[in-house]
Design a protein around this motif. Structure first.
Motif, PDB file in Angstrom:
ATOM      1  N   GLU A  59       0.834  -1.207   0.000  1.00  0.00           N
ATOM      2  CA  GLU A  59       0.000   0.000   0.000  1.00  0.00           C
ATOM      3  C   GLU A  59       0.866   1.254   0.000  1.00  0.00           C
ATOM      4  OE1 GLU A  59      -3.059  -0.068   2.979  1.00  0.00           O
ATOM      5  OE2 GLU A  59      -3.461  -2.180   2.594  1.00  0.00           O
ATOM      6  N   ASP A  60       1.729   1.366  -0.970  1.00  0.00           N
ATOM      7  CA  ASP A  60       2.612   2.517  -1.111  1.00  0.00           C
ATOM      8  C   ASP A  60       2.637   2.903  -2.586  1.00  0.00           C
ATOM      9  OD1 ASP A  60       4.637   4.392  -1.308  1.00  0.00           O
ATOM     10  OD2 ASP A  60       6.073   3.240  -0.127  1.00  0.00           O
ATOM     11  N   TYR A  61       2.062   4.038  -2.909  1.00  0.00           N
ATOM     12  CA  TYR A  61       1.944   4.445  -4.307  1.00  0.00           C
ATOM     13  C   TYR A  61       3.299   4.618  -4.995  1.00  0.00           C
ATOM     14  CZ  TYR A  61       3.379   9.321  -3.888  1.00  0.00           C
ATOM     15  OH  TYR A  61       4.120  10.462  -3.726  1.00  0.00           O
ATOM     16  N   ALA A  62       4.360   4.822  -4.240  1.00  0.00           N
ATOM     17  CA  ALA A  62       5.680   5.040  -4.824  1.00  0.00           C
ATOM     18  C   ALA A  62       6.469   3.749  -5.009  1.00  0.00           C
ATOM     19  CB  ALA A  62       6.483   6.004  -3.957  1.00  0.00           C
ATOM     20  N   TYR A  63       5.951   2.625  -4.564  1.00  0.00           N
ATOM     21  CA  TYR A  63       6.713   1.379  -4.587  1.00  0.00           C
ATOM     22  C   TYR A  63       6.935   0.846  -6.009  1.00  0.00           C
ATOM     23  CZ  TYR A  63       8.553  -2.957  -2.664  1.00  0.00           C
ATOM     24  OH  TYR A  63       9.379  -3.990  -2.311  1.00  0.00           O
ATOM     25  N   CYS A  64       5.918   0.894  -6.844  1.00  0.00           N
ATOM     26  CA  CYS A  64       6.015   0.389  -8.226  1.00  0.00           C
ATOM     27  C   CYS A  64       6.490   1.497  -9.164  1.00  0.00           C
ATOM     28  CB  CYS A  64       4.662  -0.127  -8.704  1.00  0.00           C
ATOM     29  SG  CYS A  64       4.057  -1.567  -7.819  1.00  0.00           S
ATOM     30  N   PRO A  65       7.166   1.132 -10.248  1.00  0.00           N
ATOM     31  CA  PRO A  65       7.592   2.135 -11.235  1.00  0.00           C
ATOM     32  C   PRO A  65       6.389   2.880 -11.815  1.00  0.00           C
ATOM     33  CG  PRO A  65       8.653   0.028 -11.644  1.00  0.00           C
ATOM     34  CD  PRO A  65       7.611  -0.215 -10.603  1.00  0.00           C
ATOM     35  N   ARG A  66       6.578   4.171 -12.053  1.00  0.00           N
ATOM     36  CA  ARG A  66       5.482   4.994 -12.548  1.00  0.00           C
ATOM     37  C   ARG A  66       6.022   6.135 -13.396  1.00  0.00           C
ATOM     38  NH1 ARG A  66       7.064   6.659  -7.733  1.00  0.00           N
ATOM     39  NH2 ARG A  66       6.886   8.838  -7.131  1.00  0.00           N
TER      40      ARG A  66
END
Length: 135
Positions: A59-66
């Motif tokens: 539950e961390d929006y920054a964890y996956c590449p974007r």
């Protein structure tokens, strides 16, 4: 003149390479300081759209590449700002460009786009929070 089927927006690359996008036609957006951009942010997109469909993700929006794709009016250029791991993967860049129906896309670095694989602090913090939540 841009065609009605060219899009800008934001995107995530989820585990196993699944790409999830929020796209809006460039012609539907207003110019703001010489750029066109979608108003939706990664935080809201992740929490409201991606996480409910993929509850197994941290539950961390920054964890996956974007990344984010903008349109710059002065030279009629599409710019993509994204994590380093996306920018160095030619096939992935081509797939993202295709999903947004863009004829050409310039890739740029921006320090705010750092996923857990590109920034070990994010990885350690995210995994620690997930561990504590499950404890």
């Amino acid at each position: 003149m841009k065609t009605s089927n060219e899009f800008i927006g934001i995107f995530y690359v989820l585990p196993q390479g699944k790409i999830v996008i929020h796209a809006e036609t460039v012609n539907s957006l207003s110019l703001n300081n010489g750029f066109k951009d979608v108003s939706l942010g990664h935080y809201g997109f992740f929490n409201e759209t991606i996480l409910p469909q993929h509850p197994d993700l941290l539950e961390d929006y920054a964890y996956c590449p974007r990344g984010r794709i903008l349109y710059r009016e002065k030279d009629r250029t599409y710019l993509a700002y994204a994590d380093k791991c996306i920018r160095k993967d030619k096939a992935l860049k081509e797939k993202i460009q295709s999903l947004f129906h863009l004829p050409k896309l310039l890739w740029r670095a921006d320090e705010q786009y750092q996923c857990a694989d590109c920034n070990k602090r994010i990885k350690n913090d995210g995994e620690t929070v997930a561990f504590l939540k499950n404890d």
